[in-house]
Write a protein that holds these residues in place. Structure first.
Motif, PDB file in Angstrom:
ATOM      1  N   ARG A 253      -8.634  19.089   3.142  1.00  0.00           N
ATOM      2  CA  ARG A 253      -9.596  20.141   3.511  1.00  0.00           C
ATOM      3  C   ARG A 253     -10.408  19.789   4.756  1.00  0.00           C
ATOM      4  N   TYR A 254     -10.576  18.497   5.061  1.00  0.00           N
ATOM      5  CA  TYR A 254     -11.335  18.102   6.249  1.00  0.00           C
ATOM      6  C   TYR A 254     -10.470  17.335   7.242  1.00  0.00           C
ATOM      7  N   ASN A 255      -9.160  17.460   7.129  1.00  0.00           N
ATOM      8  CA  ASN A 255      -8.251  16.681   7.966  1.00  0.00           C
ATOM      9  C   ASN A 255      -7.861  17.490   9.197  1.00  0.00           C
ATOM     10  N   GLY A 256      -8.374  17.081  10.366  1.00  0.00           N
ATOM     11  CA  GLY A 256      -8.114  17.790  11.611  1.00  0.00           C
ATOM     12  C   GLY A 256      -6.818  17.420  12.285  1.00  0.00           C
ATOM     13  N   GLY A 257      -6.030  16.485  11.691  1.00  0.00           N
ATOM     14  CA  GLY A 257      -4.706  16.198  12.231  1.00  0.00           C
ATOM     15  C   GLY A 257      -4.581  14.817  12.833  1.00  0.00           C
ATOM     16  N   GLY A 258      -3.619  14.680  13.765  1.00  0.00           N
ATOM     17  CA  GLY A 258      -3.340  13.401  14.400  1.00  0.00           C
ATOM     18  C   GLY A 258      -1.877  13.264  14.745  1.00  0.00           C
ATOM     19  N   SER A 259      -1.314  12.120  14.450  1.00  0.00           N
ATOM     20  CA  SER A 259       0.032  11.750  14.877  1.00  0.00           C
ATOM     21  C   SER A 259       1.122  12.538  14.157  1.00  0.00           C
ATOM     22  N   VAL A 260       2.066  13.086  14.938  1.00  0.00           N
ATOM     23  CA  VAL A 260       3.224  13.763  14.369  1.00  0.00           C
ATOM     24  C   VAL A 260       4.065  12.774  13.560  1.00  0.00           C
ATOM     25  N   ALA A 261       4.205  11.552  14.059  1.00  0.00           N
ATOM     26  CA  ALA A 261       4.979  10.540  13.331  1.00  0.00           C
ATOM     27  C   ALA A 261       4.358  10.265  11.961  1.00  0.00           C
ATOM     28  N   THR A 262       3.046  10.136  11.913  1.00  0.00           N
ATOM     29  CA  THR A 262       2.377   9.877  10.642  1.00  0.00           C
ATOM     30  C   THR A 262       2.520  11.066   9.694  1.00  0.00           C
ATOM     31  N   ALA A 263       2.469  12.271  10.244  1.00  0.00           N
ATOM     32  CA  ALA A 263       2.689  13.463   9.419  1.00  0.00           C
ATOM     33  C   ALA A 263       4.095  13.456   8.817  1.00  0.00           C
ATOM     34  N   THR A 264       5.068  13.001   9.590  1.00  0.00           N
ATOM     35  CA  THR A 264       6.441  12.892   9.085  1.00  0.00           C
ATOM     36  C   THR A 264       6.518  11.879   7.956  1.00  0.00           C
ATOM     37  N   TYR A 265       5.810  10.759   8.111  1.00  0.00           N
ATOM     38  CA  TYR A 265       5.797   9.753   7.053  1.00  0.00           C
ATOM     39  C   TYR A 265       5.167  10.315   5.789  1.00  0.00           C
ATOM     40  N   LEU A 266       4.059  11.037   5.932  1.00  0.00           N
ATOM     41  CA  LEU A 266       3.379  11.588   4.762  1.00  0.00           C
ATOM     42  C   LEU A 266       4.284  12.570   4.015  1.00  0.00           C
ATOM     43  N   ALA A 267       4.951  13.453   4.757  1.00  0.00           N
ATOM     44  CA  ALA A 267       5.873  14.391   4.118  1.00  0.00           C
ATOM     45  C   ALA A 267       6.986  13.641   3.386  1.00  0.00           C
ATOM     46  N   SER A 268       7.420  12.525   3.953  1.00  0.00           N
ATOM     47  CA  SER A 268       8.467  11.712   3.326  1.00  0.00           C
ATOM     48  C   SER A 268       7.951  10.986   2.093  1.00  0.00           C
ATOM     49  N   MET A 269       6.669  10.620   2.079  1.00  0.00           N
ATOM     50  CA  MET A 269       6.084   9.990   0.898  1.00  0.00           C
ATOM     51  C   MET A 269       5.987  10.974  -0.265  1.00  0.00           C
ATOM     52  N   ILE A 270       5.635  12.203   0.030  1.00  0.00           N
ATOM     53  CA  ILE A 270       5.514  13.218  -1.012  1.00  0.00           C
ATOM     54  C   ILE A 270       6.874  13.484  -1.654  1.00  0.00           C
ATOM     55  N   THR A 271       7.914  13.463  -0.841  1.00  0.00           N
ATOM     56  CA  THR A 271       9.258  13.796  -1.312  1.00  0.00           C
ATOM     57  C   THR A 271      10.070  12.518  -1.501  1.00  0.00           C
ATOM     58  N   PRO A 311       2.153   0.827  14.664  1.00  0.00           N
ATOM     59  CA  PRO A 311       1.847   0.642  16.080  1.00  0.00           C
ATOM     60  C   PRO A 311       2.222  -0.733  16.626  1.00  0.00           C
ATOM     61  N   ASP A 312       2.237  -1.764  15.764  1.00  0.00           N
ATOM     62  CA  ASP A 312       2.613  -3.102  16.222  1.00  0.00           C
ATOM     63  C   ASP A 312       4.127  -3.329  16.157  1.00  0.00           C
ATOM     64  N   ASN A 313       4.877  -2.234  15.935  1.00  0.00           N
ATOM     65  CA  ASN A 313       6.350  -2.252  15.845  1.00  0.00           C
ATOM     66  C   ASN A 313       6.886  -2.891  14.566  1.00  0.00           C
ATOM     67  N   SER A 314       6.010  -3.254  13.652  1.00  0.00           N
ATOM     68  CA  SER A 314       6.484  -3.704  12.345  1.00  0.00           C
ATOM     69  C   SER A 314       6.988  -2.489  11.564  1.00  0.00           C
ATOM     70  N   THR A 315       7.822  -2.729  10.579  1.00  0.00           N
ATOM     71  CA  THR A 315       8.342  -1.630   9.769  1.00  0.00           C
ATOM     72  C   THR A 315       8.016  -1.868   8.301  1.00  0.00           C
ATOM     73  N   ALA A 316       8.018  -0.787   7.557  1.00  0.00           N
ATOM     74  CA  ALA A 316       7.749  -0.869   6.119  1.00  0.00           C
ATOM     75  C   ALA A 316       8.555   0.210   5.416  1.00  0.00           C
ATOM     76  N   THR A 317       8.953  -0.087   4.208  1.00  0.00           N
ATOM     77  CA  THR A 317       9.652   0.902   3.394  1.00  0.00           C
ATOM     78  C   THR A 317       8.647   1.912   2.871  1.00  0.00           C
ATOM     79  N   ILE A 318       8.992   3.179   2.993  1.00  0.00           N
ATOM     80  CA  ILE A 318       8.088   4.229   2.557  1.00  0.00           C
ATOM     81  C   ILE A 318       8.128   4.359   1.035  1.00  0.00           C
ATOM     82  N   ASN A 319       6.945   4.499   0.445  1.00  0.00           N
ATOM     83  CA  ASN A 319       6.826   4.728  -0.994  1.00  0.00           C
ATOM     84  C   ASN A 319       6.943   6.223  -1.273  1.00  0.00           C
ATOM     85  N   HIS A 320       7.950   6.610  -2.054  1.00  0.00           N
ATOM     86  CA  HIS A 320       8.229   8.023  -2.320  1.00  0.00           C
ATOM     87  C   HIS A 320       7.786   8.419  -3.717  1.00  0.00           C
ATOM     88  N   LEU A 321       7.361   9.687  -3.852  1.00  0.00           N
ATOM     89  CA  LEU A 321       7.072  10.248  -5.167  1.00  0.00           C
ATOM     90  C   LEU A 321       8.174  11.181  -5.646  1.00  0.00           C
TER      91      LEU A 321
END
Length: 486
Positions: A253-271, A311-321
């Motif tokens: 409700r108060y999220n004004g946005g930001g990185s498209v890449a991060t939005a892609t990660y969030l959508a991938s976490m939900i699914t 941002p530091d080029n490290s990678t992590a496995t996404i946690n999915h629901l």
């Protein structure tokens, strides 16, 4: 997720229509030259601005004469934007890219009080503020400011739509508080003095899990798509997954946005069940769009993913629901990357939005620096100007992205400033409504407030990039396109 790189060279000068060798000095007006050339190449509405046309100036000398006629870089920049304030509401020029980079990662001068501003009367100029949330470790938290606090004046001066910026823009100010009941403000004589300091906001504010009606329901309040905090949102989803969450209320409700890449990660976490499939597609100005589609179509695509790059080029496995539905809380402050998640998940899973209509920002930007390739490589040392112009539009799998007037809620429920509730508490009105929808056990939907106040602004859109959607690097392959344009 696509890997985006940049391989521009000094040949960028050849992208423009003036070829005369005798007057190719583009250092005559360095900042202005950077502004014009950056907008000529990248600006989403470049074809609609006559002064940005490739043939607008026959030579560099003609361009220099034009650029020299402006009193400041800001004046030139504003003159080149398409229908400023109606179509292009978001492109920004800044004199110091260090400040810009911080703002895009949630770093700003703040007293820790995030607030909204509403008109007191429908036809008047008077406004009041309400506290949306308080950031941990901030001056506001130390001074006892709480969600739902109401203020009507600053330093004893009543707030209006013409003086709010001057009053609330000070580093230190005193809030004059009021009580609120049935749409009426009553000054209560209380006041609190707050002081701003540099603050980095972790956007993962609150998480919770509820076991209700045979469902395990996760709740996350997420306030900004800041890539520096990718691990924090991923860890929050990991905690929900560890508790076998099978429903989710995502509070944007108060999220004004930001990185498209991060939005892609969030959508991938939900699914999680759509790994590799198209989530969102970028649309650039006609010249760039044709080039990308013919040479590197993958650069336009943001796919669901199982891996996250930091941002530091490290990678992590996404946690999915692996959810088949999600409930998202929205207000008019829900914008850009938040709207991307709503719009781009809709073709795949059931998305129920609860609250009020979102802002309506379906376009994104990128940072352009004054260098031969518009990156931070080989910067002009004479200044720190940078641009964040609108360069693309985002559409979903079905090609839909026309929500510039906002995304209407599935269930309309404005916040009640007399009963804001506690974020993450199952009795908070918007969350309570979402929980009732999930468990379907007769829990009553929260009551619509007796009085609806017209929206004015909020603390995030009072600063540049408060409502932002951006890609973090320029797409690849433009050197080939530039050679073709010569």
């Amino acid at each position: 997720m696509k890997k985006i790189t940049i391989v521009l060279t000094a040949l960028i000068i050849g992208a423009f229509a003036f070829q005369g060798c005798e007057d190719m000095d583009d250092n005559a007006v360095p900042v202005n030259d950077f502004i014009w050339k950056g907008l000529n190449l990248y600006y989403l509405w470049q074809p609609d601005v006559p002064q940005l046309a490739d043939d607008a100036f026959a030579t560099q000398g003609d361009l220099n004469n034009y650029l020299e006629s402006f009193s400041s870089p800001e004046t030139l920049f504003e003159s080149l934007l398409y229908q400023r304030g109606t179509v292009d509401k978001f492109s920004v020029l800044v004199p110091d890219f260090n400040v810009l980079e911080g703002l895009l990662q949630g770093v700003s001068k703040s007293n820790g009080m995030e607030f909204g501003l509403k008109y007191i009367e429908a036809g008047g100029s008077g406004i009041f503020g309400f506290v949306r949330y308080v950031m941990p470790g901030s001056d506001a938290e130390a001074k006892g400011i709480q969600r739902g606090d109401i203020f009507y004046a600053v330093n004893g001066v009543s707030l209006t739509d013409s003086n709010y910026r001057a009053l609330l823009g000070e580093d230190t100010y005193t809030l004059n508080l009021a009580d609120y009941a049935n749409g009426v403000l009553s000054p209560n004589g209380e006041q609190v003095t707050l002081t701003k300091a540099q603050y980095a906001e972790n956007p993962v504010l609150t998480t919770n899990v509820f076991n209700m009606g045979g469902r395990t329901i996760g709740y996350i309040m997420y306030n900004g798509f800041y890539s520096n905090y990718n691990n924090d949102i991923n860890n929050a989803f990991g905690q929900l997954a560890a508790q076998n969450v099978n429903e989710l209320v995502l509070d944007l409700r108060y999220n004004g946005g930001g990185s498209v890449a991060t939005a892609t990660y969030l959508a991938s976490m939900i699914t999680g069940q759509f790994n590799g499939q198209l989530l969102a597609k970028e649309q650039w100005n006609p010249r760039l769009q044709e080039h990308f589609e013919s040479t590197s179509p993958a650069s336009l695509v943001n796919n669901f993913t199982s891996e996250m790059r930091n941002p530091d080029n490290s990678t992590a496995t996404i946690n999915h629901l692996n959810l088949s539905r999600v409930y998202i809380l929205t207000t008019e402050s829900t914008a850009s990357a938040s709207e991307l998640v709503i719009n781009c998940l809709t073709p795949y899973i059931q998305v129920t939005t609860i609250g009020t209509k979102t802002l309506g920002k379906n376009v994104g930007s990128v940072t352009l620096y004054d260098s031969p390739d518009f990156t931070k490589n080989d910067l002009d040392p004479s200044h720190r100007y940078a641009m964040q112009p609108i360069v693309l539009k985002i559409v979903n799998k079905l090609g839909f992205g026309d929500y510039q007037n906002g995304i209407a809620p599935s269930i309309e429920l404005p916040e009640d400033y007399g009963n804001m509730g506690i974020l993450g508490d199952p009795e908070e009105p918007l969350l309570a409504t979402a929980l009732g929808q999930i468990i379907g056990s007769g829990r009553m939907r929260a009551r619509v407030p007796e009085r609806i106040h017209r929206n004015f602004k909020d603390s995030k859109n009072m600063v540049p990039f408060g409502n932002e959607m951006y890609i973090e690097e320029l797409p690849q392959g433009l050197n080939h396109m530039i050679k073709n344009l010569q």
